[in-house]
Motif scaffolding. Structure first.
Motif, PDB file in Angstrom:
ATOM      1  N   PHE A   1      18.651  46.308  57.140  1.00  0.00           N
ATOM      2  CA  PHE A   1      19.049  46.535  58.602  1.00  0.00           C
ATOM      3  C   PHE A   1      18.521  47.766  58.826  1.00  0.00           C
ATOM      4  N   LEU A   2      18.562  48.784  58.225  1.00  0.00           N
ATOM      5  CA  LEU A   2      17.909  50.078  58.489  1.00  0.00           C
ATOM      6  C   LEU A   2      16.618  50.417  58.424  1.00  0.00           C
ATOM      7  N   GLU A   3      16.136  49.357  57.794  1.00  0.00           N
ATOM      8  CA  GLU A   3      14.538  49.583  57.563  1.00  0.00           C
ATOM      9  C   GLU A   3      13.924  50.546  56.810  1.00  0.00           C
ATOM     10  N   VAL A   4      14.696  50.761  55.599  1.00  0.00           N
ATOM     11  CA  VAL A   4      14.389  51.756  54.660  1.00  0.00           C
ATOM     12  C   VAL A   4      14.105  51.175  53.433  1.00  0.00           C
ATOM     13  N   ASP A   5      13.471  51.972  52.619  1.00  0.00           N
ATOM     14  CA  ASP A   5      13.361  51.395  51.290  1.00  0.00           C
ATOM     15  C   ASP A   5      14.501  51.627  50.346  1.00  0.00           C
ATOM     16  N   ASP A   6      14.974  52.599  50.404  1.00  0.00           N
ATOM     17  CA  ASP A   6      16.329  53.214  49.624  1.00  0.00           C
ATOM     18  C   ASP A   6      17.250  53.743  50.577  1.00  0.00           C
ATOM     19  N   LEU A   7      18.578  53.818  50.241  1.00  0.00           N
ATOM     20  CA  LEU A   7      19.555  54.308  50.836  1.00  0.00           C
ATOM     21  C   LEU A   7      19.530  56.240  51.246  1.00  0.00           C
ATOM     22  N   VAL A   8      18.795  56.586  50.000  1.00  0.00           N
ATOM     23  CA  VAL A   8      18.626  58.081  49.994  1.00  0.00           C
ATOM     24  C   VAL A   8      17.657  58.425  51.124  1.00  0.00           C
ATOM     25  N   ASP A   9      17.089  57.580  51.738  1.00  0.00           N
ATOM     26  CA  ASP A   9      16.237  57.997  53.093  1.00  0.00           C
ATOM     27  C   ASP A   9      17.003  58.116  54.134  1.00  0.00           C
ATOM     28  N   VAL A  10      18.127  57.717  54.054  1.00  0.00           N
ATOM     29  CA  VAL A  10      18.865  57.916  55.572  1.00  0.00           C
ATOM     30  C   VAL A  10      20.104  58.590  55.140  1.00  0.00           C
ATOM     31  N   VAL A  11      20.792  59.241  56.267  1.00  0.00           N
ATOM     32  CA  VAL A  11      22.045  59.825  56.191  1.00  0.00           C
ATOM     33  C   VAL A  11      22.981  58.857  56.713  1.00  0.00           C
ATOM     34  N   LEU A  12      23.810  58.397  56.091  1.00  0.00           N
ATOM     35  CA  LEU A  12      24.991  57.357  56.871  1.00  0.00           C
ATOM     36  C   LEU A  12      26.074  58.144  57.469  1.00  0.00           C
ATOM     37  N   ASN A  13      26.345  57.962  58.729  1.00  0.00           N
ATOM     38  CA  ASN A  13      27.644  58.564  59.031  1.00  0.00           C
ATOM     39  C   ASN A  13      27.654  60.379  59.225  1.00  0.00           C
TER      40      ASN A  13
END
Length: 397
Positions: A130-142
């Motif tokens: 959904f976020l179009e990233v390879d790994d969740l470490v690449d985004v900051v959620l909330n």
């Protein structure tokens, strides 16, 4: 609202109704409609929980909890025919409660939602898709102060709209949507329309109120992972060219965690991935039609032993039934953001992408010819044929 009667070249007024008189209620109807069609609110939202009550020291429940494409939590409150006086207070409370949720907690909340309402699935993979990233470490959620409020009702009281406008002026993302049912004979219709902020002015209002905050966030991101990635790919691409790896010769350094190169099949590509904790070489199958990706994956998987023998190691085969894409990967753990390791990581990538491409190139060329033949066949839709073929193909676990 009006119904267009094309044969008579006239329009007929639809009858405005109330949810109550139609026997429709908030939880069983409006909430379910939005949970299954969040795009009705005018953007891509991912519902991660409904009737969420995971708050400490209170059993209050918020109607719908969602994520937007930026990884911000969206609190959605539904009030049917009348907003009431307390909807703003409820939404603000829930936003405050949710403001401390960390990535691991959000993932757990979404996993519970998938298990309870969607028949299961992998929350991490679905979030990445959904976020179009390879790994969740690449985004900051909330991230701090990023929570959004959405309130929905057929009628909003003045104290509610006044407060919503005040929130907007003070940088608190707030939207009000009118949801009004209509009828025409036995048919029912639902009109969902944003009234605050006025859609035409929304981008300007939000950009002005959050300009300083966005600039600080962007500067912080530049000084961290974006600059690190750009520097890594700059030296990695130089090393690839020096070692005469032609696959990525026309690629420029990127701020993303990946660089890609074509593999001969549209929307499918080879990729090098540089993460904080690992590096990968990968074949990513991302055609618009999921059946085509699964068919391609299944055909390759049937040749798994020969491909892995040619590559020299076992690969990770990820069919990913819960999402559109499929992937074939080989990875190794590294302390990626430590520049002292970049030479080692780059050498590893070069040593692995060359045999990886060589091992998988011939099977991909055959599959490209089969796809092209199906797409040019005027008697059969390619996607239908591939869907049927996939039912009889070999499915990896």
């Amino acid at each position: 609202m009006f119904l267009i009667q094309r044969t008579q070249n006239r329009i007929n007024r639809l009858e405005e109704r109330r949810f109550a008189e139609l026997g429709l209620n908030e939880r069983a109807h409006l909430q379910e409609w939005l949970a299954n069609m969040p795009a009705a609110l005018g953007e891509d939202l991912l519902i991660i929980q409904k009737e969420f009550d995971g708050f400490n020291d209170t059993r209050e429940r918020l109607d719908l909890l969602a994520l937007d494409k930026k990884g911000q939590l969206v609190i959605i409150e539904n009030k049917l025919d009348d907003s009431g006086r307390d909807v703003v207070w409820q939404a603000v409370k829930y936003a405050a409660y949710c403001s401390s949720l960390k990535t691991a907690q959000i993932t757990e909340i979404y996993q519970l939602y998938l298990d309870r309402h969607c028949g299961g699935g992998n929350a991490v993979e679905c979030l990445c898709e959904f976020l179009e990233v390879d790994d969740l470490v690449d985004v900051v959620l909330n991230s701090r102060k990023s929570q959004r409020l959405i309130m929905i009702a057929a009628k909003f009281r003045k104290e509610v709209t006044a407060t919503a406008l005040w929130f907007l002026d003070h940088g608190i993302s707030t939207q009000c949507f009118k949801a009004i049912p209509y009828s025409h004979g036995a048919e029912l219709f639902l009109d969902i329309r944003q009234i605050i902020p006025v859609p035409e002015a929304e981008e300007f209002m939000i950009s002005m109120s959050s300009k300083d905050s966005e600039e600080r966030t962007a500067q912080g991101a530049q000084k961290s992972r974006h600059v690190i990635r750009l520097a890594f790919w700059d030296q990695a691409l130089d090393a690839l060219r020096h070692r005469q790896v032609r696959l990525f010769q026309n690629i420029s350094p990127s701020q993303d965690s990946w660089i890609t190169a074509g593999c001969g099949i549209s929307s499918c590509h080879y990729a090098l991935i540089f993460g904080k904790h690992e590096a990968r070489v990968e074949l990513s199958l991302q055609r618009p039609n999921a059946d085509e990706n699964k068919w391609l994956f299944d055909q390759l998987y049937q040749e798994r032993e020969a491909i892995e023998r040619a590559f020299g190691s076992e690969l990770t085969w990820k069919r990913l039934d819960d999402i559109k894409a499929s992937r074939v990967q080989f990875s190794k753990g590294f302390d990626g953001y430590n520049r002292e390791h970049w030479s080692e990581i780059t050498n590893w990538m070069i040593e692995k992408i060359v045999p990886f491409e060589r091992a998988i190139k011939a099977p991909l060329q055959r599959l490209a010819l089969e796809l092209r033949s199906l797409e040019l066949d005027g008697t059969t839709e390619a996607s239908d044929t591939l869907s049927t073929a996939s039912e009889y193909g070999f499915h990896a676990n």
